[in-house]
Design a protein around this motif. Structure first.
Motif, PDB file in Angstrom:
ATOM      1  N   LYS A 651      34.061  45.405  39.801  1.00  0.00           N
ATOM      2  CA  LYS A 651      34.737  46.386  38.949  1.00  0.00           C
ATOM      3  C   LYS A 651      35.679  47.258  39.768  1.00  0.00           C
ATOM      4  CE  LYS A 651      32.634  50.102  37.681  1.00  0.00           C
ATOM      5  NZ  LYS A 651      31.723  51.087  37.044  1.00  0.00           N
ATOM      6  N   ASN A 652      35.236  47.711  40.914  1.00  0.00           N
ATOM      7  CA  ASN A 652      36.063  48.582  41.749  1.00  0.00           C
ATOM      8  C   ASN A 652      37.300  47.857  42.279  1.00  0.00           C
ATOM      9  OD1 ASN A 652      34.238  50.640  41.359  1.00  0.00           O
ATOM     10  ND2 ASN A 652      33.114  50.237  43.257  1.00  0.00           N
ATOM     11  N   VAL A 653      37.124  46.583  42.677  1.00  0.00           N
ATOM     12  CA  VAL A 653      38.262  45.807  43.177  1.00  0.00           C
ATOM     13  C   VAL A 653      39.306  45.637  42.084  1.00  0.00           C
ATOM     14  CG1 VAL A 653      38.987  43.505  43.940  1.00  0.00           C
ATOM     15  CG2 VAL A 653      37.000  44.601  44.994  1.00  0.00           C
ATOM     16  N   LEU A 654      38.873  45.282  40.883  1.00  0.00           N
ATOM     17  CA  LEU A 654      39.811  45.093  39.781  1.00  0.00           C
ATOM     18  C   LEU A 654      40.503  46.406  39.404  1.00  0.00           C
ATOM     19  CD1 LEU A 654      38.182  42.572  37.277  1.00  0.00           C
ATOM     20  CD2 LEU A 654      40.340  42.358  38.498  1.00  0.00           C
ATOM     21  N   LYS A 655      39.776  47.483  39.425  1.00  0.00           N
ATOM     22  CA  LYS A 655      40.375  48.769  39.088  1.00  0.00           C
ATOM     23  C   LYS A 655      41.498  49.117  40.059  1.00  0.00           C
ATOM     24  CE  LYS A 655      39.251  53.635  38.303  1.00  0.00           C
ATOM     25  NZ  LYS A 655      38.178  54.659  38.254  1.00  0.00           N
ATOM     26  N   THR A 656      41.244  48.916  41.342  1.00  0.00           N
ATOM     27  CA  THR A 656      42.273  49.207  42.344  1.00  0.00           C
ATOM     28  C   THR A 656      43.458  48.260  42.210  1.00  0.00           C
ATOM     29  OG1 THR A 656      40.489  49.895  43.835  1.00  0.00           O
ATOM     30  CG2 THR A 656      42.659  49.572  44.803  1.00  0.00           C
ATOM     31  N   ALA A 657      43.185  46.978  41.952  1.00  0.00           N
ATOM     32  CA  ALA A 657      44.263  46.003  41.783  1.00  0.00           C
ATOM     33  C   ALA A 657      45.126  46.341  40.581  1.00  0.00           C
ATOM     34  CB  ALA A 657      43.670  44.602  41.643  1.00  0.00           C
ATOM     35  N   PHE A 658      44.504  46.807  39.507  1.00  0.00           N
ATOM     36  CA  PHE A 658      45.271  47.201  38.321  1.00  0.00           C
ATOM     37  C   PHE A 658      46.178  48.394  38.637  1.00  0.00           C
ATOM     38  CE2 PHE A 658      42.300  44.873  35.372  1.00  0.00           C
ATOM     39  CZ  PHE A 658      43.302  44.135  34.750  1.00  0.00           C
ATOM     40  N   LEU A 659      45.702  49.320  39.470  1.00  0.00           N
ATOM     41  CA  LEU A 659      46.545  50.456  39.860  1.00  0.00           C
ATOM     42  C   LEU A 659      47.784  49.975  40.615  1.00  0.00           C
ATOM     43  CD1 LEU A 659      43.835  53.040  41.021  1.00  0.00           C
ATOM     44  CD2 LEU A 659      45.140  53.051  38.889  1.00  0.00           C
ATOM     45  N   ILE A 660      47.620  48.956  41.453  1.00  0.00           N
ATOM     46  CA  ILE A 660      48.775  48.400  42.177  1.00  0.00           C
ATOM     47  C   ILE A 660      49.754  47.772  41.196  1.00  0.00           C
ATOM     48  CG2 ILE A 660      49.498  46.658  43.859  1.00  0.00           C
ATOM     49  CD1 ILE A 660      46.830  47.068  45.282  1.00  0.00           C
ATOM     50  N   SER A 661      49.239  47.036  40.211  1.00  0.00           N
ATOM     51  CA  SER A 661      50.119  46.391  39.230  1.00  0.00           C
ATOM     52  C   SER A 661      50.873  47.420  38.393  1.00  0.00           C
ATOM     53  CB  SER A 661      49.306  45.467  38.328  1.00  0.00           C
ATOM     54  OG  SER A 661      48.459  46.205  37.473  1.00  0.00           O
ATOM     55  N   VAL A 662      50.207  48.534  38.077  1.00  0.00           N
ATOM     56  CA  VAL A 662      50.883  49.605  37.329  1.00  0.00           C
ATOM     57  C   VAL A 662      51.978  50.223  38.180  1.00  0.00           C
ATOM     58  CG1 VAL A 662      50.575  51.881  36.307  1.00  0.00           C
ATOM     59  CG2 VAL A 662      48.884  50.090  35.873  1.00  0.00           C
ATOM     60  N   ARG A 663      51.679  50.410  39.462  1.00  0.00           N
ATOM     61  CA  ARG A 663      52.686  50.981  40.360  1.00  0.00           C
ATOM     62  C   ARG A 663      53.910  50.069  40.465  1.00  0.00           C
ATOM     63  NH1 ARG A 663      56.278  52.420  42.788  1.00  0.00           N
ATOM     64  NH2 ARG A 663      56.439  53.666  44.708  1.00  0.00           N
ATOM     65  N   LYS A 664      53.701  48.764  40.494  1.00  0.00           N
ATOM     66  CA  LYS A 664      54.803  47.814  40.595  1.00  0.00           C
ATOM     67  C   LYS A 664      55.372  47.437  39.228  1.00  0.00           C
ATOM     68  CE  LYS A 664      53.207  45.656  44.898  1.00  0.00           C
ATOM     69  NZ  LYS A 664      54.448  45.958  45.665  1.00  0.00           N
ATOM     70  N   ARG A 665      54.727  47.946  38.154  1.00  0.00           N
ATOM     71  CA  ARG A 665      55.157  47.656  36.785  1.00  0.00           C
ATOM     72  C   ARG A 665      55.227  46.149  36.534  1.00  0.00           C
ATOM     73  NH1 ARG A 665      59.910  52.241  35.811  1.00  0.00           N
ATOM     74  NH2 ARG A 665      58.555  54.037  36.273  1.00  0.00           N
ATOM     75  N   MET A 666      54.150  45.499  36.928  1.00  0.00           N
ATOM     76  CA  MET A 666      54.040  44.052  36.768  1.00  0.00           C
ATOM     77  C   MET A 666      52.645  43.724  36.247  1.00  0.00           C
ATOM     78  SD  MET A 666      55.709  42.899  40.422  1.00  0.00           S
ATOM     79  CE  MET A 666      55.353  41.165  40.110  1.00  0.00           C
ATOM     80  N   PRO A 667      52.470  42.531  35.604  1.00  0.00           N
ATOM     81  CA  PRO A 667      51.122  42.103  35.209  1.00  0.00           C
ATOM     82  C   PRO A 667      50.250  41.920  36.445  1.00  0.00           C
ATOM     83  CG  PRO A 667      52.804  40.789  34.106  1.00  0.00           C
ATOM     84  CD  PRO A 667      53.512  41.576  35.164  1.00  0.00           C
ATOM     85  N   LEU A 668      48.941  41.974  36.229  1.00  0.00           N
ATOM     86  CA  LEU A 668      48.008  41.805  37.343  1.00  0.00           C
ATOM     87  C   LEU A 668      48.120  40.380  37.897  1.00  0.00           C
ATOM     88  CD1 LEU A 668      45.648  42.935  39.047  1.00  0.00           C
ATOM     89  CD2 LEU A 668      44.102  41.979  37.315  1.00  0.00           C
ATOM     90  N   LYS A 669      48.321  40.283  39.188  1.00  0.00           N
ATOM     91  CA  LYS A 669      48.412  38.993  39.859  1.00  0.00           C
ATOM     92  C   LYS A 669      47.271  38.868  40.869  1.00  0.00           C
ATOM     93  CE  LYS A 669      53.481  38.918  39.593  1.00  0.00           C
ATOM     94  NZ  LYS A 669      53.593  37.741  38.674  1.00  0.00           N
ATOM     95  N   LYS A 670      46.976  37.622  41.226  1.00  0.00           N
ATOM     96  CA  LYS A 670      45.892  37.396  42.176  1.00  0.00           C
ATOM     97  C   LYS A 670      46.229  37.990  43.541  1.00  0.00           C
ATOM     98  CE  LYS A 670      42.906  33.811  44.068  1.00  0.00           C
ATOM     99  NZ  LYS A 670      43.215  34.037  45.489  1.00  0.00           N
ATOM    100  N   GLU A 671      47.504  38.050  43.866  1.00  0.00           N
ATOM    101  CA  GLU A 671      47.891  38.595  45.163  1.00  0.00           C
ATOM    102  C   GLU A 671      47.525  40.067  45.281  1.00  0.00           C
ATOM    103  OE1 GLU A 671      52.406  39.696  45.198  1.00  0.00           O
ATOM    104  OE2 GLU A 671      52.180  37.751  44.150  1.00  0.00           O
ATOM    105  N   PHE A 672      47.534  40.795  44.145  1.00  0.00           N
ATOM    106  CA  PHE A 672      47.127  42.202  44.177  1.00  0.00           C
ATOM    107  C   PHE A 672      45.624  42.301  44.470  1.00  0.00           C
ATOM    108  CE2 PHE A 672      50.647  42.923  40.831  1.00  0.00           C
ATOM    109  CZ  PHE A 672      51.612  42.827  41.820  1.00  0.00           C
TER     110      PHE A 672
END
Length: 687
Positions: A651-672
């Motif tokens: 859960k924590n990993v996904l939450k942080t990855a989603f924050l990166i995707s929001v910052r980049k204004r892109m859908p969540l990618k595996k690279e995040f």
């Protein structure tokens, strides 16, 4: 000689009075100065001085309160006890107290005192109504007026004659509609007296109503008992019925204090409470609608406000008893001095006035019986619609409701309290909740289905809980009241779903979940025992599930060298023996558990480490629950599932990855996701 004089005095309407002074004149009861006639004789048996004065012919054969006139009395020097004396004449000439068998025959007595403002010689201090006919008329004029009982033998109205100012329209209407006769004469005399005395106040009241302003000294004029008073609490509008007001002094300065009555729920029935609001002194005039509190009739949008408050009052009535609700807004708590302070609250709450007063005796509220006009009674029997979603506590409350159905009227809804008494499960605090911010709970009925557990294990778990709720009072120990509860131990490594299990069970059954930790109980034995008993009592009353997370402090085996900690364990063991609800215990160190707990646990479930398929299911569930777009493929999920993570870490990993995707204004990618894993050292090759 004395007998002859008495006979002559009676024949000619004269009266013999004792005199301690050799005055040449005296005043009769009608206020007429007449010469004194010396009729005394000195002898060895009596040396009293007597004189004869003229007597008002109206007094002869007159009954109490029958003379259609006002008898004036004047304020004289204080007596030995410091009480004012009321005399027959102005103090410089007065010789004796004036109220006697003659004065009581007048319909009214006006007690006057010297006026020092230069506008007139006397001010009326008070008026005594003695006419029985007049008392009956005033009884209708002042019906339900606080503090006025017109049936009294000695009915006194004191300046500034607030009842007459507040009921002036009713009083003048009675004067106009009263038929000719003795009562009409008495009423006219009183009206003439008060019209002259109150003309300045009545004129001021008319001006205030027209211009919508008032002065501090005339605040009492605009507040009439029974009027609906508008104010705000915590930014929320509220209305209450005005009972009385008085000028007083506080630590913050002089003020006019309003005594107000809201309609509230006291735990078993509705009643009228008491609240106080201060309007502090000010100079000049002030707009009435800008005051801390003012009559609702002066509100510029009074009809809109009235309608909104009635609707809220209906909602308040629905919340009588026990309710499990959602809340999002400002609530009121109190500091160490008892002063109310605002607090932002969100999450699940318990509305329970009875429990609030039980656990906060210092904050208990007193209620008087409702007035007859506050409620409607229906002869129809109470009909209850069966609701499978009702909790046991709610169902018990509904069963206690008896016919006939009692409903508050719209006028009672208007002055219902704006706050409800209850408990925040998130903050673990008793609070005052505003009705406007209470909402329904958005249940997640799929929560239990998402648990990553074997199907048979989940069915067994839910079966235990449902059976306990339905048959809570059917099984008992040899000792009555002992062993009625059910205790489940959930053990295993962190992040495998122990806490989520208890949360999901409560969510699926629509019952409260109380999460308790060691910090909620304190560290001293007597503190722990008191806090634990209160919590267990609350949870059992609400038929809630109790979760003691990370319970190692209480479950760890006792030793011979730590007596204080042994006391805590003993208290916990003894208290659990009489617990009547459902308790979930979670621990990571089941091997260190005290042997005494083993016999008290009904169900013990060991959670293994997550498998690859379990981790894949958890990754997928969190991606599904998220409202953000994702480009994670099934192949990506297979790869991520092989990484050794527990549910909380995923859960924590996904939450942080989603924050990166929001910052980049892109859908969540595996690279995040890989970036986050690399930072945490989970993917060394990407670091």
């Amino acid at each position: 000689m004395a007998g002859t004089i008495d006979a002559l005095a009676d024949q000619f309407g004269l009266k013999i009075v004792d005199s301690s002074e050799g005055s040449d004149t005296s005043t009769d009861k009608a206020g007429v100065n007449t010469p004194n006639t010396d009729t005394t004789e000195k002898d060895t048996a009596e040396k009293d001085t007597k004189k004869i004065v003229a007597v008002d012919p109206r007094l002869k054969d007159a009954t109490v309160g029958s003379i259609s006139d006002i008898k004036d009395l004047y304020q004289g020097p204080e007596d030995a006890q410091g009480r004012a004396q009321w005399l027959d004449k102005y103090p410089e000439d007065a010789e004796e107290a004036a109220e006697n068998e003659d004065t009581e025959k007048f319909a009214l007595i006006a007690r006057k005192k010297k006026c020092f403002d230069g506008r007139k010689k006397f001010d009326i201090d008070s008026v005594i109504v003695q006419s029985p006919e007049l008392k009956k008329i005033l009884g209708k004029v002042f019906e339900n007026y606080p503090g006025v009982t017109c049936e009294l033998d000695r009915l006194i109205f004191s300046a500034p004659f607030e009842p007459f100012v507040h009921r002036w329209n009713e009083f003048t209407r009675a004067v106009k509609t009263q038929r000719a006769g003795k009562a009409k004469e008495h009423l006219d005399v009183l009206h003439s007296l008060l019209k002259e005395e109150l003309k300045d106040v009545i004129k001021a009241l008319e001006d205030y109503v027209v211009h919508g302003v008032t002065t501090y000294l005339h605040l009492w004029v605009i507040f009439q008992p029974g009027a609906v008073v508008y104010t705000r609490q915590g930014g929320t509008p509220k209305a209450m019925s005005f009972y009385s007001g008085a000028y007083t002094k506080t630590d913050c300065g002089p003020c006019y204090q309003l005594c107000l009555e809201p309609v509230g729920w006291e735990g078993k029935t509705f009643g009228r409470g008491t609240e106080y609001i201060n309007i502090f002194s000010y100079t000049g005039t002030r707009t009435i609608s800008s005051l801390t509190a003012f009559p609702l009739s002066f509100h510029p949008e009074k009809e809109t406000v009235r309608s909104a408050l009635i609707q809220r009052g209906k909602k308040y009535e629905e919340f009588a008893g026990y309710h499990y609700k959602s809340y999002d807004g400002v609530a009121m708590s109190w500091d160490s001095r008892g002063k109310l302070v605002p607090l932002t609250v969100s999450g699940r709450i318990i509305i329970d006035t009875e429990a609030f007063m039980r656990f906060n005796p210092g904050r208990s509220e007193r209620y008087d019986d409702l007035h007859d006009e506050d409620f409607n009674i229906s002869d129809a029997p109470a009909t209850k619609t069966k609701n499978s979603r009702l909790t046991k506590a709610e169902a018990n409350y509904e069963q206690e409701t008896v016919a006939p159905v009692v409903k508050l009227t719209e006028d009672a809804h208007l002055i219902c309290k704006s706050t409800l008494l209850g408990y925040s499960l998130k903050l673990k605090k008793w609070l005052y909740f505003f009705v406007d911010f209470v909402g329904e709970i958005a249940w997640n009925d799929d929560a239990f289905n998402t648990l990553v557990l074997p199907t048979d294990t989940k069915e067994m778990l839910m079966g235990f809980v449902e059976s306990q709720v339905e048959t809570q009072n059917t099984f008992d120990d040899v000792i009555q009241g002992k062993g009625k509860g059910i205790i489940m131990l959930l053990s295993g490594p962190p992040g495998v779903g122990k806490t989520l299990t208890a949360e999901s069970v409560a969510e699926s059954m629509h019952i409260p979940l109380y999460m308790m930790s060691a910090g909620d109980l304190g560290i001293k034995p007597h503190e722990v025992e008191s806090a634990l008993q209160n919590i267990l009592e609350m949870v059992a009353k609400w038929n809630a599930i109790l979760l003691l997370d990370e319970c190692d402090v209480f479950l760890e085996a006792r030793t011979s060298h730590d007596l204080e900690r042994n006391k805590l364990v003993s208290i916990f063991l003894r208290t659990l023996e009489y617990y009547e609800g459902i308790l979930f215990l979670t621990t990571n160190r089941v091997s260190n558990m005290d042997a005494a707990f083993q016999s008290r646990i009904h169900v013990s479930m060991a959670y293994p480490n997550l498998t690859s398929s379990s981790r894949r299911q958890i990754w997928k569930q969190f991606l599904t629950l998220s409202k953000q777009k994702s480009e994670i493929s099934d192949a990506d999920l297979d790869e991520l599932a092989e990484i050794e993570l527990n549910g909380r870490q995923i859960k924590n990993v996904l939450k942080t990855a989603f924050l990166i995707s929001v910052r980049k204004r892109m859908p969540l990618k595996k690279e995040f996701v890989n970036t986050v894993l690399a930072i945490e050292g989970r993917r060394p090759e990407l670091a």
